[in-house]
Design an enzyme around this catalytic site. Structure first.
Site, PDB file in Angstrom:
ATOM      1  N   CYS A   1       0.848 -70.081 -30.421  1.00 12.65           N
ATOM      2  CA  CYS A   1       0.760 -68.652 -30.710  1.00 12.65           C
ATOM      3  C   CYS A   1      -0.672 -68.292 -31.130  1.00 12.65           C
ATOM      4  O   CYS A   1      -1.562 -68.227 -30.286  1.00 12.65           O
ATOM      5  CB  CYS A   1       1.811 -68.266 -31.744  1.00 12.65           C
ATOM      6  SG  CYS A   1       2.314 -66.542 -31.597  1.00 12.65           S
TER       7      CYS A   1
ATOM      8  N   HIS B   1       6.804 -70.208 -29.629  1.00  9.81           N
ATOM      9  CA  HIS B   1       6.941 -71.229 -30.684  1.00  9.81           C
ATOM     10  C   HIS B   1       7.902 -72.335 -30.242  1.00  9.81           C
ATOM     11  O   HIS B   1       9.089 -72.302 -30.583  1.00  9.81           O
ATOM     12  CB  HIS B   1       7.458 -70.571 -31.968  1.00  9.81           C
ATOM     13  CG  HIS B   1       6.433 -69.705 -32.629  1.00  9.81           C
ATOM     14  ND1 HIS B   1       5.509 -70.194 -33.517  1.00  9.81           N
ATOM     15  CD2 HIS B   1       6.166 -68.395 -32.485  1.00  9.81           C
ATOM     16  CE1 HIS B   1       4.714 -69.217 -33.920  1.00  9.81           C
ATOM     17  NE2 HIS B   1       5.095 -68.107 -33.303  1.00  9.81           N
TER      18      HIS B   1
ATOM     19  N   GLU C   1       8.249 -75.198 -31.334  1.00 10.35           N
ATOM     20  CA  GLU C   1       8.777 -75.996 -32.454  1.00 10.35           C
ATOM     21  C   GLU C   1      10.171 -75.526 -32.874  1.00 10.35           C
ATOM     22  O   GLU C   1      10.942 -76.296 -33.447  1.00 10.35           O
ATOM     23  CB  GLU C   1       7.814 -75.963 -33.648  1.00 10.35           C
ATOM     24  CG  GLU C   1       7.709 -74.636 -34.412  1.00 10.35           C
ATOM     25  CD  GLU C   1       6.687 -73.655 -33.826  1.00 10.35           C
ATOM     26  OE1 GLU C   1       6.392 -73.745 -32.616  1.00 10.35           O
ATOM     27  OE2 GLU C   1       6.199 -72.794 -34.585  1.00 10.35           O
TER      28      GLU C   1
HETATM   29  N1  GLN Z   1      -1.081 -62.971 -35.227  1.00 13.64           N
HETATM   30  C1  GLN Z   1      -0.804 -63.235 -33.860  1.00 13.64           C
HETATM   31  C2  GLN Z   1       0.030 -62.124 -33.230  1.00 13.64           C
HETATM   32  O1  GLN Z   1       0.642 -61.354 -33.903  1.00 13.64           O
HETATM   33  C3  GLN Z   1      -0.108 -64.556 -33.691  1.00 13.64           C
HETATM   34  C4  GLN Z   1       1.263 -64.594 -34.279  1.00 13.64           C
HETATM   35  C5  GLN Z   1       1.775 -65.979 -34.445  1.00 13.64           C
HETATM   36  O2  GLN Z   1       1.022 -66.947 -34.423  1.00 13.64           O
HETATM   37  N2  GLN Z   1       3.071 -66.121 -34.650  1.00 13.64           N
HETATM   38  O3  GLN Z   1       0.088 -62.027 -32.021  1.00 13.64           O
END
Ligand code: GLN
Length: 541
Positions: A379, A513, A515
């Site tokens: 992310c 994600h 994970e």
């Molecule tokens: N801050 C980034 C976004 O909002 C990444 C979010 C995250 O890593 N879950 O896109």
């Protein structure tokens, strides 16, 4: 027939109520029952989505896009049952629903009160959205005696009456502390905690007692006597070396047997071979690797719960112990600090929010790219890796993310529009913060000759998201010229989901994600392959 097990906690927080609930569910599952786990959280936030990871740990996201308590991660990992929106509720959600109903006039002029209106809403929640589950385990957050917890305890007390003993059970998790001066485990805090529960009308049926050593029979008898349960219903929950041993240990102490006895059901012994296999692999690794996790909330490791579990699963898949080196990304923003990454076999930059530490993450990605160390960006970690490549390989010196304010080359920008199940979602800078990210499972198509396609061994996948920003497709060609390809996209081709650098031993960034979907019995392919690459790296250094 669905039976309900309510799990409360006493004496102290952090005794592992979530893990205990997950372990019991996995034992019932291993006896052949269909189970579901739920968490009732007494705090006032509508969900944990807006809470700082420092306060609450990780926000666990479900396939259907709920932002939930991290205990739901334990539930999924231990049972492989995908959690749903309807598996986690908070006081905030209950009250906002009750108040919305009141505003609509649906209470027909009644004075809205905690009992019965709030407790009814809680009961309705507990009983809702159940298919043919044989057991629903409901964990109550916090500890008995918390003011916020009272309506939940009252609701489960009422439910116990309504469902009857043959369909409900109360389990209370407590602590028997060892007092060195006395050389004894002490039962008094447990007695008090059980009384506290009795004050609200709930008699515990079974006590799960955490202790750092064997509980002598005499003490079990004493707890039983003072707490009004049989000695067999005082089940030791002893410290173990690995969390995967918890179900086995609970079984050895008779937990599932006692639960079955309570409900008057008989089954064959639980099938625990898969747990034994996982424990064996976790306890007897054939080697080890070291992975740097460069994050922002490394002061509270619960903020990265699923991540550290998924890395451990990757280790289990490779028969390797994974040592994690937690590094605050800010350290890479000053002085000569990059040597902290020199002894590791892989660098992982996890999800995160906000500008603090972002430049340090970019430095970590640069190090991994240049030194050909396996890099896994998740992310935010993907977004920062793209910014790094844009700046240092594609010559876009002003590359940045609009998350940190306006910038000339917004390689990462606010996602303003996307589709989910045929519904168009729109956002702008002024949208509410709570529950408005791109959340939950979305499909992703993998590029034909990509590394991720090989790793997943499938042309398309579904992974869970939680983000507001995304890599800007307009830069796809420039990034490709610089050696970074977008190898995973949303099926409509609009949203970039995965980037990789083919000319690197292992450099992958994912917008989702992974994970959240890794399980000890089904380690996630990306984590398995990342650890495999780290093993290769360890042979080089
Ligand atoms: N801050 C980034 C976004 O909002 C990444 C979010 C995250 O890593 N879950 O896109």
């Amino acid at each position: 027939m669905t039976r309900f097990i309510f799990i409360t906690g006493g004496v102290a927080s952090s005794l592992g109520k979530g893990l205990a609930s997950a372990a019991l569910a996995s034992l019932l599952q291993a006896r052949g029952f269909k189970v579901r786990l739920r968490k009732l959280d007494p705090y006032i936030n509508v969900d944990p989505g807006t809470m700082s990871p420092y306060q609450h740990g990780e926000v666990y996201v479900t396939d259907d896009g709920a932002e939930t308590d991290l205990d739901l991660g334990h539930y999924e990992r231990f049972t492989c049952v995908d959690a749903r929106q309807s598996d986690n509720v908070t006081t905030g959600r209950i009250y906002s629903d009750v108040i919305a109903k009141e505003r609509r006039g649906e209470y027909l002029g009644a004075t809205i009160q905690v009992i019965p209106h709030v407790t009814d809403a809680i009961k309705e929640f507990v009983l809702s959205d159940i298919d043919d589950e044989e057991f629903v385990l409901c964990e109550i957050g916090g500890t008995v005696g918390d003011i916020e917890g009272l309506p939940f305890l009252e609701a489960i007390r009422q439910l116990g009456n309504e469902l009857g003993r043959e369909r409900s059970m109360y389990i209370h998790l407590t602590l028997l502390p060892y007092i060195a001066a006395a050389g004894e485990l002490k039962t008094k805090p447990t007695q008090h905690s059980v009384k506290e529960l009795l004050n609200v009308g709930i008699q515990a049926d079974l006590l799960l007692c955490r202790a750092d050593r064997e509980i002598p029979d005499s003490e079990r008898r004493k707890v039983g006597l003072f707490c009004n349960v049989g000695e067999e219903a005082v089940v030791p929950a002893l410290d173990v070396k690995s969390i995967y041993q918890v179900p086995i240990s609970y079984h050895e102490q008779g937990l599932d047997e006692e639960v079955c006895r309570h409900f008057g059901i008989e089954t064959a012994k639980p099938e625990l071979a898969r747990w034994e296999e996982v424990v064996k692999r976790a306890m007897l690794p054939e080697g080890e690797v070291s992975i740097a996790v460069v994050g922002k909330y490394t002061g509270l490791l619960d903020a990265y719960k699923s991540l550290s579990e998924a890395l451990a699963h990757g280790g289990i898949a490779n028969n390797i112990k994974v040592n994690l080196k937690w590094l605050e990304s800010e350290i890479f923003e000053t002085g000569d600090t990059i040597h902290h990454l020199e002894d590791v076999h892989g660098v992982l930059v996890p999800g995160g929010f906000g500008e603090r530490g972002a430049e340090g993450k970019i430095q970590a990605a640069k190090f991994a790219r240049e030194r050909k160390v396996p890099y896994f960006g998740i992310c935010f970690g993907m977004q920062m890796a793209v910014v790094e490549t844009a700046r240092n390989l594609a010559g876009i010196s002003e590359a940045g993310s609009t998350e940190f304010g306006p910038c000339d080359d917004s390689i990462v920008g606010l996602m303003t529009e996307w589709e989910r199940d045929g519904v168009n979602h729109q956002r702008d800078e002024d949208s509410d913060k709570g529950g408005t990210m791109r959340l939950g499972a979305y499909p992703c198509d993998l590029g034909d000759n990509s590394r991720v396609r090989q790793i997943y061994n499938a042309p398309n996948i579904s992974e869970r998201h939680r983000h507001r920003y995304e890599v800007n497709m307009d830069y796809e060609a420039k990034l490709a010229d610089a050696g970074m390809v977008i190898s995973g996209k949303s099926p409509d081709g609009i949203l970039p989901e995965i980037v990789e650098i083919p000319d690197h031993p292992w450099f992958i960034g994912v917008q989702f994600h992974p994970e959240l979907k890794s399980r000890p019995f089904q380690p996630h392919p990306l984590f398995t392959d990342f650890i495999r690459a780290a093993v290769d790296q360890s042979r080089l250094v």
